[in-house]
Scaffold this active site. Sequence first.
Site, PDB file in Angstrom:
ATOM      1  CG  ASP A  22      -1.914  -1.085   1.294  1.00 12.37           C
ATOM      2  OD1 ASP A  22      -1.731  -2.085   0.601  1.00 12.37           O
ATOM      3  OD2 ASP A  22      -2.910  -0.934   2.022  1.00 12.37           O
ATOM      4  CG  ASP A  58     -13.326  -1.882   0.070  1.00 12.83           C
ATOM      5  OD1 ASP A  58     -12.893  -3.033  -0.093  1.00 12.83           O
ATOM      6  OD2 ASP A  58     -12.954  -0.911  -0.602  1.00 12.83           O
TER       7      ASP A  58
HETATM    8  O1  LIG Z   1      -7.568  -1.204  -1.672  1.00 11.33           O
HETATM    9  C1  LIG Z   1      -7.950  -0.020  -1.578  1.00 11.33           C
HETATM   10  O2  LIG Z   1      -8.363   0.609  -2.566  1.00 11.33           O
HETATM   11  C2  LIG Z   1      -7.890   0.693  -0.229  1.00 11.33           C
HETATM   12  C3  LIG Z   1      -8.464   1.949  -0.123  1.00 11.33           C
HETATM   13  C4  LIG Z   1      -8.417   2.614   1.096  1.00 11.33           C
HETATM   14  C5  LIG Z   1      -7.813   2.041   2.205  1.00 11.33           C
HETATM   15  C6  LIG Z   1      -7.218   0.773   2.095  1.00 11.33           C
HETATM   16  C7  LIG Z   1      -7.261   0.102   0.880  1.00 11.33           C
HETATM   17  N1  LIG Z   1      -6.710  -1.147   0.721  1.00 11.33           N
HETATM   18  C8  LIG Z   1      -6.051  -1.840   1.772  1.00 11.33           C
HETATM   19  C9  LIG Z   1      -5.602  -3.158   1.340  1.00 11.33           C
HETATM   20  O3  LIG Z   1      -5.821  -3.656   0.262  1.00 11.33           O
HETATM   21  C10 LIG Z   1      -4.763  -3.936   2.345  1.00 11.33           C
HETATM   22  O4  LIG Z   1      -3.484  -4.018   1.825  1.00 11.33           O
HETATM   23  C11 LIG Z   1      -5.301  -5.294   2.583  1.00 11.33           C
HETATM   24  O5  LIG Z   1      -6.623  -5.186   3.000  1.00 11.33           O
HETATM   25  C12 LIG Z   1      -4.435  -6.083   3.616  1.00 11.33           C
HETATM   26  O6  LIG Z   1      -4.918  -5.948   4.941  1.00 11.33           O
HETATM   27  P1  LIG Z   1      -4.092  -6.508   6.213  1.00 11.33           P
HETATM   28  O7  LIG Z   1      -3.595  -7.879   5.857  1.00 11.33           O
HETATM   29  O8  LIG Z   1      -5.078  -6.523   7.344  1.00 11.33           O
HETATM   30  O9  LIG Z   1      -2.958  -5.561   6.448  1.00 11.33           O
END
Ligand SMILES: O=C(O)c1ccccc1NCC(=O)[C@H](O)[C@H](O)COP(=O)(O)O
Length: 242
Positions: A12, A131
């Site tokens: 990210d 989401d």
């Molecule tokens: O994916 C998006 O567009 C997004 C937008 C705003 C906030 C977060 C977003 N994505 C987050 C992710 O895709 C995380 O990397 C993923 O959920 C992993 O989560 P974790 O394993 O709990 O760190």
Amino acid sequence: MHKTLELLPAVDVRDGQAVRLVHGVSGSETSYGSPLEAALAWQRSGAEWLHLVDLDAAFGTGDNRALVAEITGAMDIKVELSGGIRDDASLAAALATGCTRVNLGTAALETPEWAARAIAEHGDRIAIGLDVTGTTLKGRGWTSEGGDLYETLARLDSEGCARYVLTDIGRDGTLTGPNLELLKNVCAATDRPVVASGGISCLDDLRALSELVPQGVEGAIVGKALYAKAFTLEEALKVVSA
Ligand SMILES: O=C(O)c1ccccc1NCC(=O)[C@H](O)[C@H](O)COP(=O)(O)O
């Protein structure tokens, strides 16, 4: 052939840095340095996929488009791009990076006709990010409300959406485990593959998700657990291939 859970390590990007947020809240980030280095490290560890998110584009605080294109171009593995892909220009830029697919989130909620057209034109290269808090969808970097999960799922199914990326915002970045009930319910409501995102904390979470592959869970995005070194990507890949 016996299908195994696909793993998508996450990078990210916020303000040029690899970060992880808690509950996707802007300002809650922990920084993990160069996103290109992080992506290359996951590739070296054997990843077949990279989940690459432009958080600034998702939050409307600018974008990391050039960096995202550079990272995608440097990868030999499949890349899923997410964050702020909401119109023709951002979609064209994302697809032009050579990524395997893109996730649309907000656009599917706020401009459904545009999202339906993108699905019709690009098929399997479009996934829809669902989401949720409870069963309410969120858009705009998870800050606005976007309707009911199951109504939207039915609409997107009828429009031919190829796959969904399902995030329980309450779990995201918290290392509290994936929401297995939610995943089961969504898999029961659609025949399209579902990629689980948010909350994975340990190898047992991956074992539990692997058990849901026959129900439709195709893959799992892993962020914080890898950065926090709860397990290595090599260990994770071994667990899902067992
Ligand atoms: O994916 C998006 O567009 C997004 C937008 C705003 C906030 C977060 C977003 N994505 C987050 C992710 O895709 C995380 O990397 C993923 O959920 C992993 O989560 P974790 O394993 O709990 O760190």
